[in-house]
Scaffold this motif. Structure first.
Motif, PDB file in Angstrom:
ATOM      1  N   HIS A 144      -3.449   5.484  19.231  1.00 30.57           N
ATOM      2  CA  HIS A 144      -4.479   5.009  20.151  1.00 30.57           C
ATOM      3  C   HIS A 144      -3.947   5.164  21.586  1.00 30.57           C
ATOM      4  CE1 HIS A 144      -5.782   3.261  16.328  1.00 30.57           C
ATOM      5  NE2 HIS A 144      -4.626   2.633  16.249  1.00 30.57           N
ATOM      6  N   GLY A 165      -9.075   2.437   9.414  1.00 32.50           N
ATOM      7  CA  GLY A 165      -9.132   3.300   8.239  1.00 32.50           C
ATOM      8  C   GLY A 165      -9.125   2.527   6.927  1.00 32.50           C
ATOM      9  N   ALA A 166      -8.571   1.313   6.929  1.00 38.47           N
ATOM     10  CA  ALA A 166      -8.472   0.520   5.694  1.00 38.47           C
ATOM     11  C   ALA A 166      -9.699  -0.362   5.473  1.00 38.47           C
ATOM     12  CB  ALA A 166      -7.209  -0.344   5.755  1.00 38.47           C
ATOM     13  N   GLY A 210      -9.762 -11.964   7.007  1.00 42.69           N
ATOM     14  CA  GLY A 210      -8.652 -12.921   7.167  1.00 42.69           C
ATOM     15  C   GLY A 210      -7.330 -12.201   7.369  1.00 42.69           C
ATOM     16  N   ALA A 227     -12.643 -15.918   4.681  1.00 47.95           N
ATOM     17  CA  ALA A 227     -11.560 -15.019   5.092  1.00 47.95           C
ATOM     18  C   ALA A 227     -11.404 -13.819   4.175  1.00 47.95           C
ATOM     19  CB  ALA A 227     -10.240 -15.788   5.147  1.00 47.95           C
ATOM     20  N   ASN A 266       4.774 -18.283   3.752  1.00 49.18           N
ATOM     21  CA  ASN A 266       5.269 -16.913   3.933  1.00 49.18           C
ATOM     22  C   ASN A 266       6.706 -16.886   4.464  1.00 49.18           C
ATOM     23  OD1 ASN A 266       4.893 -14.258   3.379  1.00 49.18           O
ATOM     24  ND2 ASN A 266       3.425 -13.849   5.016  1.00 49.18           N
ATOM     25  N   GLY A 270      -6.834  -1.207  15.853  1.00 50.01           N
ATOM     26  CA  GLY A 270      -7.762  -0.226  15.303  1.00 50.01           C
ATOM     27  C   GLY A 270      -8.484   0.568  16.362  1.00 50.01           C
ATOM     28  N   THR A 287      -3.360  -4.245   2.455  1.00 49.04           N
ATOM     29  CA  THR A 287      -3.253  -2.939   3.127  1.00 49.04           C
ATOM     30  C   THR A 287      -2.256  -2.991   4.288  1.00 49.04           C
ATOM     31  OG1 THR A 287      -5.013  -3.354   4.747  1.00 49.04           O
ATOM     32  CG2 THR A 287      -5.692  -2.444   2.627  1.00 49.04           C
ATOM     33  N   GLU A 321       0.424 -13.878  10.772  1.00 47.52           N
ATOM     34  CA  GLU A 321       0.895 -13.228   9.540  1.00 47.52           C
ATOM     35  C   GLU A 321       1.148 -14.234   8.403  1.00 47.52           C
ATOM     36  OE1 GLU A 321       3.549  -9.787  10.031  1.00 47.52           O
ATOM     37  OE2 GLU A 321       3.537 -10.206  12.173  1.00 47.52           O
ATOM     38  N   THR A 373      -3.038 -10.365  11.009  1.00 43.17           N
ATOM     39  CA  THR A 373      -2.164  -9.329  11.588  1.00 43.17           C
ATOM     40  C   THR A 373      -2.576  -9.005  13.028  1.00 43.17           C
ATOM     41  OG1 THR A 373      -3.598  -7.593  10.685  1.00 43.17           O
ATOM     42  CG2 THR A 373      -1.663  -8.184   9.380  1.00 43.17           C
ATOM     43  N   TRP A 380       0.822  -1.227   0.000  1.00 46.03           N
ATOM     44  CA  TRP A 380       0.000   0.000   0.000  1.00 46.03           C
ATOM     45  C   TRP A 380       0.851   1.271   0.000  1.00 46.03           C
ATOM     46  CZ3 TRP A 380      -1.256   4.221   3.165  1.00 46.03           C
ATOM     47  CH2 TRP A 380      -2.485   4.834   2.884  1.00 46.03           C
ATOM     48  N   ILE A 426      -2.988 -20.844   6.167  1.00 48.08           N
ATOM     49  CA  ILE A 426      -3.838 -19.856   5.487  1.00 48.08           C
ATOM     50  C   ILE A 426      -5.224 -19.881   6.121  1.00 48.08           C
ATOM     51  CG2 ILE A 426      -4.866 -19.213   3.275  1.00 48.08           C
ATOM     52  CD1 ILE A 426      -2.461 -20.569   1.931  1.00 48.08           C
ATOM     53  N   HIS A 466       0.520  -3.614  13.943  1.00 46.88           N
ATOM     54  CA  HIS A 466       0.661  -3.859  12.499  1.00 46.88           C
ATOM     55  C   HIS A 466       1.390  -5.152  12.177  1.00 46.88           C
ATOM     56  CE1 HIS A 466       0.300   0.768  11.707  1.00 46.88           C
ATOM     57  NE2 HIS A 466      -0.852   0.212  12.062  1.00 46.88           N
ATOM     58  N   GLN A 516      -2.258 -13.458   0.657  1.00 45.89           N
ATOM     59  CA  GLN A 516      -2.518 -12.011   0.557  1.00 45.89           C
ATOM     60  C   GLN A 516      -4.009 -11.737   0.676  1.00 45.89           C
ATOM     61  OE1 GLN A 516      -2.057  -9.119  -3.018  1.00 45.89           O
ATOM     62  NE2 GLN A 516       0.020  -9.317  -2.201  1.00 45.89           N
TER      63      GLN A 516
END
Ligand code: FAD
Ligand code: 2HG
Ligand code: ZN
Length: 494
Positions: A409, A155-156, A163, A132, A488, A172, A95, A221, A168, A54, A226, A452, A91
């Protein structure tokens, strides 16, 4: 402490070839495969969006993207990749802000976007079961007519997938009220790195039957499997929501303000967000706000957004009005001024200022983002220390780092330190920032990643927040789930 950026090499993995694509075609419809290999020959610019994050910071090399529609298809793909030792990067909405969803070498990208059906929703319990790949905002819209909301908001929301949020462990804007996904996720369906489907899609609130395996995939992550299906507890929509926006003369007032607001609002406080002056001015330049006039703001150093979510509009408004009045009439006021939203439009524009900062940062240049947990009292001195460092190195100004700012936050102790390189990323800028920032965070016993994740950005910084023993046991867990290291690879673990 050690600091080195090791570029991982994957000599244990194979690249995707024509035969592999033929096999994937036997599992998926041809339209579900993008590949620059000649048997499919998708233009490279069609693959491009899957190969860049992103922010435009991480660039991948995947030559093939698979878009399965069912869990069974995911399982067959993964089984085959395990046999052939092909690396897989799951993936979602792409974002993520730490490079976790971008291939490092020739791994395939497995995109979950075509798995986007709601499987069930129980309006009595509020339990939502979904694929997901469902986009967070679509799920919010799906349950809104039943007067329920998602327990997380960010925000995203228009692009991120549930998923991806789970993988992650996204925090938020609602974490203060509804807690983390470790509490609200009731069950998961996961395709493990050998292709086995782990079906733990429980809808039970209480289930103490041994080890809670799903917790490993929340924040995993994509390194352990998956996520294909999600069962999540959604709360009833609050009857009344309100917000106020406060301008503070100095940062030192934030902590006492937080205590005062908590005491006065009690159970109805649902968010307490922080914006420093640099971030506020940037937001204004990009068309957010203004929520207060320039005269009212004066030389305020920072701002706080407080949201309430309660059961009775009159009661909540009365509490908020009393709060504002007591803040403004105190002998030594903690705030310069404040505004209470008077309509849904005003409520939204107060939130838009906070939520829109990430997009504004992106318009300013290329951001180095440090999403850290530090004691609340240290928020501003961390930001100031980084700015001073860049000044002392001659790297502050439009030629290099044009802005250093903090928002985040506060209520969760999570600071978003954003360092903007006006004309793009440069190795000497990164070298001035890292590990300097990680050391500051470690000195304050904070976390180098609050919400994140680690991805590829912070893989080599993990040890600033995790002990050798913790990392060793994380490695053992990875080895148990993914002994071939296809899932990954090169993410999270150094
Ligand atoms: P992706 O970016 O596609 O992937 C993220 C990671 O999860 C990667 O490692 C990927 O491999 C893995 N992954 C994705 N899907 C799966 C799956 N189904 N199974 C296994 N692994 C998977 N984050 C916050 O925590 N709080 C915020 O307030 C917040 N606000 C943001 C605002 C903006 C404008 C932006 C751009 C980002 C924000 N983020 C925030 C970061 C990001 O949105 C979250 O990390 C989000 O949860 C990522 O979801 P995604 O679907 O885009 O995942
Ligand atoms: C937020 O809280 C997101 O707005 C993004 O986590 C943070 O822009 C950032 O650094
Ligand atoms: Zn955040």
């Amino acid at each position: 402490r050690r600091w080195a950026h090791n570029i991982p090499t994957f000599s244990h993995l194979n690249s995707v070839n024509e035969e592999d694509i033929a096999h994937f075609s036997s599992i998926l419809a041809p339209t579900s495969i993008l590949s620059t290999l000649s048997s499919v020959s998708t233009p490279a610019d069609d693959i491009a969006p899957y190969n860049v994050d992103w922010m435009g910071k991480y660039h991948g090399q995947a030559n093939s993207v698979l878009r399965p529609r069912t869990t069974q298809q995911v399982s067959e793909i993964v089984k085959y990749c395990a046999q052939r030792k092909i690396g897989i990067v799951p993936q979602g909405g792409n974002t993520g802000l730490v490079g976790g969803g971008i291939s490092l070498q020739k791994e395939i990208v497995l995109s979950l976007g075509a798995m986007n059906n709601v499987r069930s929703f129980d309006p009595v319990s509020g339990v939502l079961v979904a694929d997901a790949g469902c986009i967070l905002q679509s799920l919010s819209e799906y349950i809104a007519p039943h007067n329920h909301i998602m327990p997380l908001d960010l925000g995203a929301k228009g692009s991120c997938q549930i998923g991806g949020n789970i993988s992650t462990n996204a925090g938020g804007l609602r974490l203060l009220r509804y807690g983390s996904l470790h509490g609200t996720v009731l069950g998961l369906e996961v395709v493990l790195p050998d292709g086995t489907i782990l079906d733990q899609l429980s809808t039970l609130r209480k289930d103490n039957t041994g080890y809670d395996l799903k917790q490993l995939f929340i924040g995993g992550e994509g390194t352990l499997g998956i996520v294909t299906g999600v069962s999540i507890l959604t709360p009833p929509a609050p009857q009344a929501t309100n917000n106020i926006f406060l301008a503070l003369p100095r940062f030192d007032n934030v902590l006492p303000l937080f205590q005062t607001v908590k005491r006065q609002l009690g159970e109805i406080m649902s968010a307490f967000e922080y914006i420093d002056r640099t971030a506020y001015d940037m937001g204004l330049q990009h068309g957010l706000g203004p929520l207060l006039s320039a005269d009212e703001v004066g030389d305020s150093q920072c701002f706080v957004l407080v949201e309430t979510s309660g059961g009775n509009q009159d009661h909540d408004l009365e509490k908020l009005n009393n709060l504002l009045e007591s803040l403004l009439t105190a002998d030594e006021p903690l705030i310069n001024t404040g505004v209470l939203s008077q309509s849904p439009t005003q409520f939204n524009s107060i939130w838009a200022l906070r939520e829109g900062l990430t997009e504004c940062v992106q318009k300013e240049g290329k951001p180095y983002k440090y999403d850290v947990s530090v004691p609340l009292a240290d928020f501003q001195n961390v930001v100031d220390a980084v700015r001073e460092r860049m000044i002392s190195k001659g790297l502050y100004g439009d030629h290099a780092i044009s802005k250093v700012m903090g928002y985040g936050h506060v209520g969760d102790g999570n600071l978003h330190l954003n360092v903007i390189a006006k004309h793009g990323y440069r190795p000497e800028l990164e070298a001035a920032l890292e590990p300097f920032i990680y050391e500051i965070v470690a000195d304050r016993k904070g976390s180098v990643s609050a919400e994140h994740g680690i991805g590829s950005m912070k893989r080599d910084a993990l040890h600033y927040s995790k002990s050798e023993v913790s990392i060793e046991w994380m490695r053992k867990v990875k080895q148990v789930f993914d002994p071939l290291n296809i899932m990954n690879p090169g993410k999270v673990l150094p």
